[in-house]
Design a protein around this motif. Structure first.
Motif, PDB file in Angstrom:
ATOM      1  N   PRO A   1       0.829  -1.215   0.000  1.00 41.80           N
ATOM      2  CA  PRO A   1       0.000   0.000   0.000  1.00 41.80           C
ATOM      3  C   PRO A   1       0.860   1.260   0.000  1.00 41.80           C
ATOM      4  CG  PRO A   1      -0.750  -1.565   1.662  1.00 41.80           C
ATOM      5  CD  PRO A   1       0.577  -2.070   1.172  1.00 41.80           C
ATOM      6  N   THR A   2       0.307   2.330  -0.534  1.00 41.28           N
ATOM      7  CA  THR A   2       0.999   3.613  -0.531  1.00 41.28           C
ATOM      8  C   THR A   2       0.000   4.716  -0.229  1.00 41.28           C
ATOM      9  OG1 THR A   2       2.599   5.002  -1.731  1.00 41.28           O
ATOM     10  CG2 THR A   2       0.732   4.153  -2.995  1.00 41.28           C
ATOM     11  N   SER A   3       0.481   5.945  -0.227  1.00 44.17           N
ATOM     12  CA  SER A   3      -0.368   7.111   0.073  1.00 44.17           C
ATOM     13  C   SER A   3       0.368   8.349  -0.395  1.00 44.17           C
ATOM     14  CB  SER A   3      -0.646   7.205   1.580  1.00 44.17           C
ATOM     15  OG  SER A   3       0.573   7.246   2.309  1.00 44.17           O
ATOM     16  N   VAL A   4      -0.357   9.470  -0.484  1.00 46.40           N
ATOM     17  CA  VAL A   4       0.271  10.764  -0.776  1.00 46.40           C
ATOM     18  C   VAL A   4      -0.307  11.799   0.171  1.00 46.40           C
ATOM     19  CG1 VAL A   4       0.728  12.561  -2.472  1.00 46.40           C
ATOM     20  CG2 VAL A   4       0.569  10.178  -3.220  1.00 46.40           C
ATOM     21  N   HIS A   5       0.562  12.462   0.914  1.00 48.03           N
ATOM     22  CA  HIS A   5       0.180  13.571   1.793  1.00 48.03           C
ATOM     23  C   HIS A   5       0.657  14.865   1.169  1.00 48.03           C
ATOM     24  CE1 HIS A   5      -0.205  16.331   5.067  1.00 48.03           C
ATOM     25  NE2 HIS A   5       1.104  16.397   5.286  1.00 48.03           N
ATOM     26  N   TRP A   6      -0.234  15.874   1.124  1.00 49.65           N
ATOM     27  CA  TRP A   6       0.080  17.169   0.523  1.00 49.65           C
ATOM     28  C   TRP A   6       0.532  18.103   1.646  1.00 49.65           C
ATOM     29  CZ3 TRP A   6      -0.041  15.796  -4.340  1.00 49.65           C
ATOM     30  CH2 TRP A   6      -0.881  14.729  -4.692  1.00 49.65           C
TER      31      TRP A   6
ATOM     32  N   PRO B   1     -10.063  16.609   5.374  1.00 52.89           N
ATOM     33  CA  PRO B   1      -9.267  15.561   6.027  1.00 52.89           C
ATOM     34  C   PRO B   1      -9.208  14.265   5.245  1.00 52.89           C
ATOM     35  CG  PRO B   1     -11.306  16.015   7.242  1.00 52.89           C
ATOM     36  CD  PRO B   1     -11.150  17.097   6.238  1.00 52.89           C
ATOM     37  N   GLU B   2     -10.258  13.942   4.492  1.00 49.92           N
ATOM     38  CA  GLU B   2     -10.236  12.700   3.718  1.00 49.92           C
ATOM     39  C   GLU B   2      -9.302  12.769   2.517  1.00 49.92           C
ATOM     40  OE1 GLU B   2     -13.876  15.084   2.331  1.00 49.92           O
ATOM     41  OE2 GLU B   2     -12.824  14.634   4.212  1.00 49.92           O
ATOM     42  N   MET B   3      -8.804  13.969   2.198  1.00 50.45           N
ATOM     43  CA  MET B   3      -7.846  14.153   1.114  1.00 50.45           C
ATOM     44  C   MET B   3      -6.423  14.374   1.630  1.00 50.45           C
ATOM     45  SD  MET B   3      -9.464  14.039  -1.887  1.00 50.45           S
ATOM     46  CE  MET B   3     -10.464  12.683  -1.258  1.00 50.45           C
ATOM     47  N   ASP B   4      -6.233  14.341   2.948  1.00 50.55           N
ATOM     48  CA  ASP B   4      -4.936  14.665   3.545  1.00 50.55           C
ATOM     49  C   ASP B   4      -3.904  13.571   3.326  1.00 50.55           C
ATOM     50  OD1 ASP B   4      -3.343  16.492   5.155  1.00 50.55           O
ATOM     51  OD2 ASP B   4      -3.459  14.985   6.737  1.00 50.55           O
ATOM     52  N   GLY B   5      -4.342  12.334   3.148  1.00 53.82           N
ATOM     53  CA  GLY B   5      -3.424  11.281   2.744  1.00 53.82           C
ATOM     54  C   GLY B   5      -2.707  10.538   3.846  1.00 53.82           C
ATOM     55  N   VAL B   6      -3.294  10.482   5.062  1.00 54.21           N
ATOM     56  CA  VAL B   6      -2.699   9.695   6.141  1.00 54.21           C
ATOM     57  C   VAL B   6      -3.591   8.477   6.377  1.00 54.21           C
ATOM     58  CG1 VAL B   6      -1.934   9.660   8.535  1.00 54.21           C
ATOM     59  CG2 VAL B   6      -1.729  11.762   7.189  1.00 54.21           C
ATOM     60  N   PRO B   7      -3.131   7.279   6.049  1.00 57.37           N
ATOM     61  CA  PRO B   7      -3.982   6.094   6.204  1.00 57.37           C
ATOM     62  C   PRO B   7      -4.517   5.933   7.622  1.00 57.37           C
ATOM     63  CG  PRO B   7      -2.047   5.555   4.915  1.00 57.37           C
ATOM     64  CD  PRO B   7      -1.839   6.950   5.444  1.00 57.37           C
TER      65      PRO B   7
ATOM     66  N   TYR C   1      -9.648   8.312   5.399  1.00 57.14           N
ATOM     67  CA  TYR C   1      -8.782   7.961   4.266  1.00 57.14           C
ATOM     68  C   TYR C   1      -8.148   6.599   4.505  1.00 57.14           C
ATOM     69  CZ  TYR C   1      -4.762   8.061   1.118  1.00 57.14           C
ATOM     70  OH  TYR C   1      -3.832   7.747   0.169  1.00 57.14           O
ATOM     71  N   GLU C   2      -8.152   5.765   3.475  1.00 56.57           N
ATOM     72  CA  GLU C   2      -7.486   4.468   3.526  1.00 56.57           C
ATOM     73  C   GLU C   2      -6.321   4.469   2.546  1.00 56.57           C
ATOM     74  OE1 GLU C   2      -8.210   2.312   5.753  1.00 56.57           O
ATOM     75  OE2 GLU C   2     -10.018   3.335   6.467  1.00 56.57           O
TER      76      GLU C   2
ATOM     77  N   GLU D   1      -3.878  -0.551  -7.315  1.00 54.24           N
ATOM     78  CA  GLU D   1      -5.085   0.262  -7.406  1.00 54.24           C
ATOM     79  C   GLU D   1      -4.757   1.733  -7.643  1.00 54.24           C
ATOM     80  OE1 GLU D   1      -7.766  -0.376  -4.177  1.00 54.24           O
ATOM     81  OE2 GLU D   1      -8.071  -2.507  -4.653  1.00 54.24           O
ATOM     82  N   THR D   2      -5.797   2.497  -7.987  1.00 57.70           N
ATOM     83  CA  THR D   2      -5.666   3.935  -8.245  1.00 57.70           C
ATOM     84  C   THR D   2      -6.627   4.690  -7.342  1.00 57.70           C
ATOM     85  OG1 THR D   2      -5.046   3.585 -10.565  1.00 57.70           O
ATOM     86  CG2 THR D   2      -5.908   5.760  -9.982  1.00 57.70           C
ATOM     87  N   PHE D   3      -6.155   5.795  -6.793  1.00 60.00           N
ATOM     88  CA  PHE D   3      -7.005   6.670  -5.977  1.00 60.00           C
ATOM     89  C   PHE D   3      -6.937   8.074  -6.559  1.00 60.00           C
ATOM     90  CE2 PHE D   3      -7.706   9.703  -2.520  1.00 60.00           C
ATOM     91  CZ  PHE D   3      -8.908   9.237  -1.997  1.00 60.00           C
ATOM     92  N   THR D   4      -8.069   8.764  -6.575  1.00 59.48           N
ATOM     93  CA  THR D   4      -8.120  10.134  -7.098  1.00 59.48           C
ATOM     94  C   THR D   4      -8.346  11.121  -5.965  1.00 59.48           C
ATOM     95  OG1 THR D   4      -8.945   9.419  -9.259  1.00 59.48           O
ATOM     96  CG2 THR D   4      -9.308  11.720  -8.643  1.00 59.48           C
TER      97      THR D   4
END
Length: 260
Positions: free
Chosen positions: A76-81, A88-94, A99-100, A106-109
């Motif tokens: 799994p990966t993630s992106v934090h801005w 908060p659901e776009m902040d990118g911390v699993p 946010y998961e 897989e792809t997340f937008t």
């Protein structure tokens, strides 16, 4: 060609009747693990669109950002801005803010408006992926000011892969800025989203908790974070029913106060 021209004129005429809408700026980031040259040595690291750091993303204040993140890793990966004010659901911390992590294959937008301007960066918030190359820069230009004309712009993004020496703790709060108390008047306190705390020192900051959600609060040396230097700050939605009721005046509480 004539048909195309007629449709173009009709569509343009229709658009002119509507108010201006936010510009949508769209990117795709592909996260992968590839051999790269680090100081003359070929090693396998995590890349963003085939490079370390990832490509520079450019926006204008007020833009609607749409960023597709494709996870080609086997984990799994993630992106934090980092430093951006966003939902908060776009902040990118699993595990925080609903946010998961982005599962392997897989792809997340991500989709959010840019509410600020300046130079920022993005990075993984999963394990030690940032330290292995998963990071990049993003530019948010002023909305109402012309871009400075120059022969060429340079964005410098510095990083190291490992450092086992004794060092400071850069403490980072997601979702909100803090004001660093430094003896100046309140209106001159600098906004900070990361405060670098040197060994043996301490700092005091002020926080206006005005962004509802569940936010990460951690040391930005990710091996420190992974070892436990991470907590959360929860900001509840403002509700007048949650405010405390007014306290009765002293003379209503059975006490007697003489005034001299």
């Amino acid at each position: 060609m004539k048909i195309f021209t007629r449709w173009l004129i009709v569509i343009s005429a229709v658009f002119l009747h509507y108010p201006a809408m936010a510009t949508v700026t769209e990117y795709t980031l592909v996260i992968d693990r590839e051999p790269v040259n680090i100081t003359g040595k070929i090693v396998e690291r995590i890349t963003v669109n085939g490079s370390i750091p990832g490509p520079i993303m450019e926006f204008t204040e007020g833009d609607e950002a749409i960023i597709h993140v494709v996870n080609n890793l086997d984990e799994p990966t993630s992106v934090h801005w980092h430093g951006l004010l966003l939902p908060p659901e776009m902040d990118g911390v699993p595990g925080l803010g609903g946010y998961e992590a982005i599962k392997a294959g897989e792809t997340f937008t991500y989709r959010f408006p840019h509410r600020q301007n300046d130079n920022y960066w993005h990075h993984a918030h999963s394990a030690l992926q940032e330290q292995n190359g998963h990071y990049g820069a993003l530019m948010i230009y002023f909305k109402d000011e012309p871009v400075v004309q120059a022969d060429r712009d340079y964005v410098v993004l510095l990083s190291d892969f490992s450092n086992e020496t004794m060092m400071a703790h850069p403490i980072h709060l997601h979702g909100m800025f803090v004001q660093l108390e430094n003896g100046q008047p309140g209106e001159k306190l600098p906004n900070k989203h990361t405060v670098n705390v040197a060994p043996g020192t301490e700092y005091s900051v002020l926080l206006t908790a005005d962004e509802p959600g569940e936010w990460a609060f951690h040391c930005h040396l990710l091996y420190h974070m992974s070892a436990g230097m991470m907590s959360t700050v929860v900001v509840a939605e403002y509700d007048e029913d949650d405010l405390p009721t007014a306290q009765p005046a002293p003379h209503d509480m059975g006490g007697h106060h003489d005034h001299h």
